[in-house]
Write a protein that holds these residues in place. Structure first.
Motif, PDB file in Angstrom:
ATOM      1  N   VAL A 213       0.864  -1.185   0.000  1.00 18.26           N
ATOM      2  CA  VAL A 213       0.000   0.000   0.000  1.00 18.26           C
ATOM      3  C   VAL A 213       0.896   1.230   0.000  1.00 18.26           C
ATOM      4  O   VAL A 213       1.974   1.218   0.598  1.00 18.26           O
ATOM      5  N   THR A 214       0.488   2.296  -0.666  1.00 21.36           N
ATOM      6  CA  THR A 214       1.261   3.539  -0.675  1.00 21.36           C
ATOM      7  C   THR A 214       0.562   4.586   0.171  1.00 21.36           C
ATOM      8  O   THR A 214      -0.638   4.835   0.005  1.00 21.36           O
ATOM      9  N   GLY A 215       1.295   5.192   1.087  1.00 21.25           N
ATOM     10  CA  GLY A 215       0.721   6.227   1.936  1.00 21.25           C
ATOM     11  C   GLY A 215      -0.132   5.632   3.044  1.00 21.25           C
ATOM     12  O   GLY A 215      -0.028   4.459   3.390  1.00 21.25           O
ATOM     13  N   TYR A 216      -0.977   6.492   3.628  1.00 21.08           N
ATOM     14  CA  TYR A 216      -1.882   6.059   4.694  1.00 21.08           C
ATOM     15  C   TYR A 216      -3.238   5.731   4.081  1.00 21.08           C
ATOM     16  O   TYR A 216      -3.855   6.574   3.426  1.00 21.08           O
ATOM     17  N   LYS A 217      -3.695   4.498   4.283  1.00 21.33           N
ATOM     18  CA  LYS A 217      -4.931   4.049   3.666  1.00 21.33           C
ATOM     19  C   LYS A 217      -5.753   3.218   4.658  1.00 21.33           C
ATOM     20  O   LYS A 217      -5.197   2.486   5.478  1.00 21.33           O
ATOM     21  N   PRO A 218      -7.095   3.332   4.580  1.00 20.81           N
ATOM     22  CA  PRO A 218      -7.929   2.425   5.371  1.00 20.81           C
ATOM     23  C   PRO A 218      -7.882   1.032   4.750  1.00 20.81           C
ATOM     24  O   PRO A 218      -7.939   0.893   3.528  1.00 20.81           O
ATOM     25  N   LEU A 219      -7.764   0.013   5.582  1.00 25.43           N
ATOM     26  CA  LEU A 219      -7.635  -1.356   5.091  1.00 25.43           C
ATOM     27  C   LEU A 219      -8.951  -2.115   5.248  1.00 25.43           C
ATOM     28  O   LEU A 219      -9.652  -1.960   6.259  1.00 25.43           O
ATOM     29  N   SER A 220      -9.249  -2.929   4.290  1.00 25.15           N
ATOM     30  CA  SER A 220     -10.383  -3.838   4.418  1.00 25.15           C
ATOM     31  C   SER A 220     -10.016  -4.925   5.410  1.00 25.15           C
ATOM     32  O   SER A 220      -8.831  -5.159   5.707  1.00 25.15           O
ATOM     33  N   ASP A 221     -11.031  -5.621   5.935  1.00 26.82           N
ATOM     34  CA  ASP A 221     -10.758  -6.724   6.849  1.00 26.82           C
ATOM     35  C   ASP A 221      -9.874  -7.776   6.177  1.00 26.82           C
ATOM     36  O   ASP A 221      -8.960  -8.331   6.802  1.00 26.82           O
ATOM     37  N   GLU A 222     -10.142  -8.024   4.914  1.00 26.94           N
ATOM     38  CA  GLU A 222      -9.376  -9.018   4.182  1.00 26.94           C
ATOM     39  C   GLU A 222      -7.898  -8.622   4.084  1.00 26.94           C
ATOM     40  O   GLU A 222      -7.008  -9.469   4.215  1.00 26.94           O
ATOM     41  N   ALA A 223      -7.649  -7.331   3.874  1.00 28.40           N
ATOM     42  CA  ALA A 223      -6.267  -6.850   3.758  1.00 28.40           C
ATOM     43  C   ALA A 223      -5.531  -6.962   5.086  1.00 28.40           C
ATOM     44  O   ALA A 223      -4.343  -7.306   5.122  1.00 28.40           O
ATOM     45  N   VAL A 224      -6.219  -6.675   6.178  1.00 27.77           N
ATOM     46  CA  VAL A 224      -5.601  -6.787   7.500  1.00 27.77           C
ATOM     47  C   VAL A 224      -5.211  -8.235   7.784  1.00 27.77           C
ATOM     48  O   VAL A 224      -4.092  -8.530   8.230  1.00 27.77           O
ATOM     49  N   ILE A 225      -6.130  -9.146   7.507  1.00 24.42           N
ATOM     50  CA  ILE A 225      -5.861 -10.567   7.766  1.00 24.42           C
ATOM     51  C   ILE A 225      -4.723 -11.066   6.876  1.00 24.42           C
ATOM     52  O   ILE A 225      -3.828 -11.786   7.331  1.00 24.42           O
ATOM     53  N   ALA A 226      -4.746 -10.645   5.606  1.00 19.16           N
ATOM     54  CA  ALA A 226      -3.712 -11.086   4.665  1.00 19.16           C
ATOM     55  C   ALA A 226      -2.336 -10.538   5.029  1.00 19.16           C
ATOM     56  O   ALA A 226      -1.306 -11.147   4.709  1.00 19.16           O
ATOM     57  N   ALA A 227      -2.286  -9.378   5.706  1.00 22.42           N
ATOM     58  CA  ALA A 227      -1.004  -8.764   6.083  1.00 22.42           C
ATOM     59  C   ALA A 227      -0.262  -9.595   7.125  1.00 22.42           C
ATOM     60  O   ALA A 227       0.961  -9.527   7.228  1.00 22.42           O
ATOM     61  N   LYS A 228      -0.985 -10.351   7.930  1.00 21.33           N
ATOM     62  CA  LYS A 228      -0.400 -11.233   8.953  1.00 21.33           C
ATOM     63  C   LYS A 228       0.636 -10.521   9.830  1.00 21.33           C
ATOM     64  O   LYS A 228       1.781 -10.978   9.970  1.00 21.33           O
ATOM     65  N   PRO A 229       0.261  -9.396  10.426  1.00 24.58           N
ATOM     66  CA  PRO A 229       1.246  -8.691  11.262  1.00 24.58           C
ATOM     67  C   PRO A 229       1.583  -9.462  12.530  1.00 24.58           C
ATOM     68  O   PRO A 229       0.712 -10.047  13.171  1.00 24.58           O
ATOM     69  N   ASP A 230       2.862  -9.456  12.870  1.00 27.83           N
ATOM     70  CA  ASP A 230       3.316 -10.032  14.134  1.00 27.83           C
ATOM     71  C   ASP A 230       3.149  -9.042  15.278  1.00 27.83           C
ATOM     72  O   ASP A 230       3.066  -9.437  16.445  1.00 27.83           O
ATOM     73  N   VAL A 231       3.145  -7.749  14.926  1.00 25.86           N
ATOM     74  CA  VAL A 231       3.111  -6.685  15.920  1.00 25.86           C
ATOM     75  C   VAL A 231       2.220  -5.555  15.402  1.00 25.86           C
ATOM     76  O   VAL A 231       2.257  -5.228  14.208  1.00 25.86           O
ATOM     77  N   ILE A 232       1.438  -4.950  16.306  1.00 28.48           N
ATOM     78  CA  ILE A 232       0.696  -3.730  15.994  1.00 28.48           C
ATOM     79  C   ILE A 232       1.448  -2.570  16.633  1.00 28.48           C
ATOM     80  O   ILE A 232       1.748  -2.601  17.839  1.00 28.48           O
ATOM     81  N   LEU A 233       1.752  -1.546  15.862  1.00 30.79           N
ATOM     82  CA  LEU A 233       2.487  -0.369  16.332  1.00 30.79           C
ATOM     83  C   LEU A 233       1.588   0.854  16.230  1.00 30.79           C
ATOM     84  O   LEU A 233       0.951   1.082  15.190  1.00 30.79           O
ATOM     85  N   VAL A 234       1.515   1.654  17.312  1.00 32.88           N
ATOM     86  CA  VAL A 234       0.679   2.856  17.315  1.00 32.88           C
ATOM     87  C   VAL A 234       1.425   3.995  18.003  1.00 32.88           C
ATOM     88  O   VAL A 234       2.447   3.790  18.662  1.00 32.88           O
ATOM     89  N   MET A 235       0.880   5.195  17.857  1.00 35.61           N
ATOM     90  CA  MET A 235       1.359   6.348  18.614  1.00 35.61           C
ATOM     91  C   MET A 235       0.609   6.393  19.941  1.00 35.61           C
ATOM     92  O   MET A 235      -0.606   6.156  19.969  1.00 35.61           O
ATOM     93  N   ASN A 236       1.316   6.714  21.027  1.00 34.30           N
ATOM     94  CA  ASN A 236       0.588   6.885  22.280  1.00 34.30           C
ATOM     95  C   ASN A 236       0.242   8.348  22.492  1.00 34.30           C
ATOM     96  O   ASN A 236       0.887   9.241  21.961  1.00 34.30           O
ATOM     97  N   GLY A 237      -0.821   8.585  23.245  1.00 26.10           N
ATOM     98  CA  GLY A 237      -1.271   9.947  23.495  1.00 26.10           C
ATOM     99  C   GLY A 237      -1.929  10.556  22.273  1.00 26.10           C
ATOM    100  O   GLY A 237      -1.896  10.008  21.172  1.00 26.10           O
TER     101      GLY A 237
END
Length: 302
Positions: A213-237
Motif C-alpha cells: 500500500v502507498t501512503g496512509y490508507k484504510p484497510l479492508s478486513d481481508e487486507a488486515v488478515i492477509a497482512a499477517k502482522p506479528d506486531v501492531i504499532l501505534v502512537m501513544n497519546g
C-alpha cells in the motif's frame, strides 16, 4: 533545498486583515535577513526540535501543535495544527521569520503568509531516513546556524550508520509490523510505503506488513488478515491514540498473529515518526521492543 518565499504579486481578499495585524512588524521583518531573525514561528515538530537542538529555542515565539519536544515548547504560543493554520494567527505573532515544514497548510493561509513579506523557510520532509541530515542542514541554513547544523547532521548520520550495522546483524526472521494510525468505523488506517512509519519500521529491522500500500490508507478486513502482522504499532497519546484493548477488539485484527501473542507497541508520535535528530535512538528503542531477546533497550528519552 530551502525556499525563501518573499512577497507575491496579486491581491488576496483577506490581505487588509493581514496588514492590520502586522502593523509595523512587516518593515522590521524585511529590514533584516532570516539569519538575524529574533522572532521565529516554527511550524512542524521536527523543525522545532532541530532549532532547539541547535541551541536557538529562545528565538522561537510560537509553535504549532505538533511541536511537543522539548518540554520548553509548552511555554510557547500556539498557532494551531500545521495543516489547519490561520494566517491571522501566525501573523499576530509579529515574527521576522517563519520556519515551516513541507505539507503545512491550508493553501490559502500559506498564500497570505507569503504575500505578507515575512521571510518563510520551507523545510523539505521526505519520508526516508536518508533525508534527515539534509533536513537538519536546511533548518540550520534558515536560522543562520549552518556550521552547528552540519555538526548535528553528521553526528545523526553517524548514529544511523551504527544502528544500521547493529540491525543488520540481527538473527532470525524479521517481524511483520502493522502501523495503525487510527481506527474509524472498525477499519484500520494503516501506513504503507513512502511514509515515515515505513521508514522507522525498516530502520528498526522490521518489515512493513502493508508495504504494498502507498501512503496512509484504510484497510479492508481481508487486507488486515492477509497482512499477517506479528506486531501492531501505534502512537501513544493524542486524539488518535488507541489501546491494545481497542485494537484487538477489531475482528480483523483478532485473526492476526499479533493478537494471538498480544504483541502491541505504543510510542510517542513525534519521537517515533519525526525523522529528526532523535531518530537513531527511536529506531533502536523500537528494535528493542521488537527483538527484546537480542537488542538491549537504550537510555534515550522519548
Amino acid at each position: 533545498m530551502i525556499e525563501f518565499s518573499m512577497p507575491l504579486a496579486g491581491v488576496f481578499r483577506r490581505l487588509a486583515t493581514t496588514v492590520c495585524l502586522l502593523g509595523a512588524g512587516v518593515a522590521s521583518a524585511l529590514a533584516q535577513s532570516p539569519a538575524e531573525a529574533k522572532r521565529i514561528v516554527s511550524i512542524g515538530g521536527t523543525a522545532t526540535e532541530i532549532i532547539y537542538a541547535l541551541g536557538e529555542g529562545d528565538r522561537i515565539v510560537a509553535v504549532d501543535t505538533t511541536s511537543t519536544y522539548p518540554a520548553d515548547t509548552a511555554g510557547k504560543a500556539s498557532v494551531g495544527y500545521m495543516r489547519q493554520l490561520s494566517a491571522e494567527g501566525v501573523l499576530s505573532q509579529k515574527a521576522d521569520l517563519i520556519v515551516m515544514e513541507e505539507g503545512s497548510g491550508p493553501a490559502d493561509a500559506i498564500a497570505i503568509l507569503k504575500a505578507s513579506g515575512i521571510p518563510i523557510a520551507t523545510i523539505p520532509t521526505p519520508p526516508e531516513a536518508a533525508g534527515i541530515g539534509n533536513k537538519i542542514r536546511a533548518v540550520g541554513a534558515a536560522i543562520g546556524k549552518s556550521e552547528q547544523a552540519e555538526a548535528l547532521a553528521a553526528d545523526t548520520e553517524r548514529r544511523l550508520k551504527t544502528l544500521e550495522t547493529e540491525i543488520a546483524g540481527l538473527p532470525g526472521p524479521k517481524k511483520r509490523v502493522l502501523f495503525a494510525l487510527s481506527l474509524a468505523n472498525g477499519r484500520v488506517m494503516a501506513a504503507g510505503s513512502k511514509t515515515t512509519a515505513d521508514a522507522i519500521i525498516g530502520l528498526a529491522g522490521g518489515i512493513n506488513a502493508v508495504a504494498d500500500v502507498t501512503g496512509y490508507k484504510p484497510l479492508s478486513d481481508e487486507a488486515v488478515i492477509a497482512a499477517k502482522p506479528d506486531v501492531i504499532l501505534v502512537m501513544n497519546g493524542g486524539a488518535m491514540h488507541m489501546s491494545a484493548e481497542q485494537a484487538f477488539a477489531v475482528p480483523a485484527l483478532q485473526a492476526t498473529p499479533a493478537a494471538a501473542n498480544r504483541s502491541f507497541i505504543a510510542m510517542d508520535g513525534l519521537y517515533l515518526l519525526g525523522l529528526g535528530p532523535r531518530t537513531p535512538e527511536a529506531a533502536h528503542d523500537l528494535a528493542a521492543k521488537l527483538y527484546p531477546e537480542t537488542v538491549k533497550p537504550g537510555t534515550s528519552k522519548p
